[in-house]
Design an enzyme around this catalytic site. Structure first.
Site, short mmCIF file in Angstrom:
data_model
loop_
_atom_site.label_atom_id
_atom_site.label_comp_id
_atom_site.label_asym_id
_atom_site.label_seq_id
_atom_site.Cartn_x
_atom_site.Cartn_y
_atom_site.Cartn_z
N ASP A 90 0.81 -1.22 0.00
CA ASP A 90 0.00 0.00 0.00
C ASP A 90 0.85 1.27 0.00
O ASP A 90 2.05 1.25 0.23
CB ASP A 90 -0.96 -0.01 1.20
CG ASP A 90 -0.33 -0.59 2.46
OD1 ASP A 90 0.91 -0.51 2.59
OD2 ASP A 90 -1.06 -1.13 3.30
N ASP A 130 -7.63 -3.22 14.14
CA ASP A 130 -9.01 -3.52 13.75
C ASP A 130 -9.11 -4.72 12.82
O ASP A 130 -10.14 -4.98 12.22
CB ASP A 130 -9.65 -2.29 13.07
CG ASP A 130 -8.89 -1.84 11.81
OD1 ASP A 130 -7.91 -2.52 11.42
OD2 ASP A 130 -9.29 -0.82 11.23
N HIS A 174 -7.28 -5.20 10.04
CA HIS A 174 -7.00 -4.97 8.61
C HIS A 174 -5.70 -5.64 8.18
O HIS A 174 -4.79 -5.84 8.98
CB HIS A 174 -7.03 -3.48 8.24
CG HIS A 174 -5.90 -2.65 8.78
ND1 HIS A 174 -6.10 -1.40 9.34
CD2 HIS A 174 -4.57 -2.84 8.82
CE1 HIS A 174 -4.93 -0.89 9.68
NE2 HIS A 174 -4.00 -1.75 9.39
N GLU A 203 -9.72 -2.15 5.25
CA GLU A 203 -10.35 -1.88 6.53
C GLU A 203 -11.60 -2.75 6.70
O GLU A 203 -12.10 -3.34 5.74
CB GLU A 203 -10.74 -0.39 6.59
CG GLU A 203 -9.56 0.58 6.51
CD GLU A 203 -8.74 0.66 7.80
OE1 GLU A 203 -8.69 -0.33 8.56
OE2 GLU A 203 -8.15 1.74 8.05
#
Ligand code: F6R
Length: 260
Positions: free
Chosen positions: A67, A136, A138, A143
């Site tokens: 990313d 979380d 990811h 996400e």
């Protein structure tokens, strides 16, 4: 899914480095999938050491990072390109033309994303992907609620992720809202995956990923469907696992031919 619990982050990172170096020695043209963030730093430091002291040769490798932020130039110290240069690329002999990160400065993001997918395919697909884990759940910047079949695309970062990553910026407002990330479908096509997670902050997500149901609300849970994933944890990240003792028993009794 193989779960290996180490006394500390160093042990887990050394193991991850040995998975990478074994592949690179056996297959000098290997295609590597790379991650940024704090988690893989010791892994990259060990790979740099092996390059300097043991001649680990990156000249034939190709790499694709997961990313990049939208709107940060390569020379911005908070960009993932800059980070990768500092922690790995400036210290090994990987060839510049074979290093790939999504172009977060593109003015045609859909075309950039499509091109990234094409480049991965043209390279023959990713042999070994390293992943960190978001608090979380990811992976990459997929996400919660990301499609489990997604491809490389733009994503909006959650407030939690922006807060977590604010440590690399002066203020949270400076953390970009958007990124380009490989999709979950893209990640799942890697032939082998190493997921690293360290510290108590990751313990809840680790439990969901290893022992919870598969759900787009915890994107990394899809890794349960991958045929070749090893999860490398320190003790703190493993604290919430119900089957912790079993994973340790499996590791101790692993047949020699399965060890690297
Ligand atoms: C970074 C990435 C993210 C991070 C995750 C954990 O390229 O893909 O999924 O791996 O946010 O970040 P750290 O390692 O900083 O805790």
């Amino acid at each position: 899914m193989e779960v290996l619990i180490f006394d500390n982050e160093t042990g887990a990172s050394q193991y991850a480095a040995s998975v990478f170096s074994k592949l690179i020695r056996e297959r000098p043209g290997a295609v590597l999938g790379l991650a940024t963030g704090s988690t893989p730093c010791l892994l990259y430091a060990e790979l740099c050491r092996q390059h300097a002291e043991e001649g680990l040769d990156f000249s034939g490798t190709t790499s694709f990072n997961l990313d990049e932020y939208v709107g940060l130039e390569d020379k911005n110290p908070a960009s993932y390109r800059y980070f990768m240069q500092q922690v790995l690329f400036d210290h090994v002999n990987a060839r510049a033309e074979r290093i790939h990160l999504p172009n977060g400065m593109s003015n045609d993001i859909p075309a950039t994303c499509e091109d990234y997918e094409k480049r991965i395919s043209a390279a023959g697909g990713i042999d070994l992907q390293v992943l960190g884990l978001g608090g979380d759940g990811h992976i990459g910047f997929n996400e919660p609620s990301s499609s489990l079949a997604s491809r490389t695309r733009i994503k909006t970062l959650t407030r939690e992720t922006r807060q977590d990553n604010a440590r690399f910026f002066n203020t949270i407002e400076e953390v970009p809202r958007h990124c380009i990330t490989m999709g979950i479908g893209t990640i799942m096509e890697a032939r082998q995956i190493v997921l690293l997670a360290f510290g108590e902050r990751k313990a809840k997500a680790v439990r969901q990923v290893v022992e919870g149901p598969i759900t787009a609300m915890v994107p990394a849970t899809i890794l349960q469907m991958h045929p070749s994933v090893v999860v490398l944890l320190d003790e703190a990240a493993a604290t919430s696992l119900d089957q912790r003792d079993y994973y340790k028993e499996v590791a101790v009794n692993k047949p020699d031919w399965q060890r690297i």
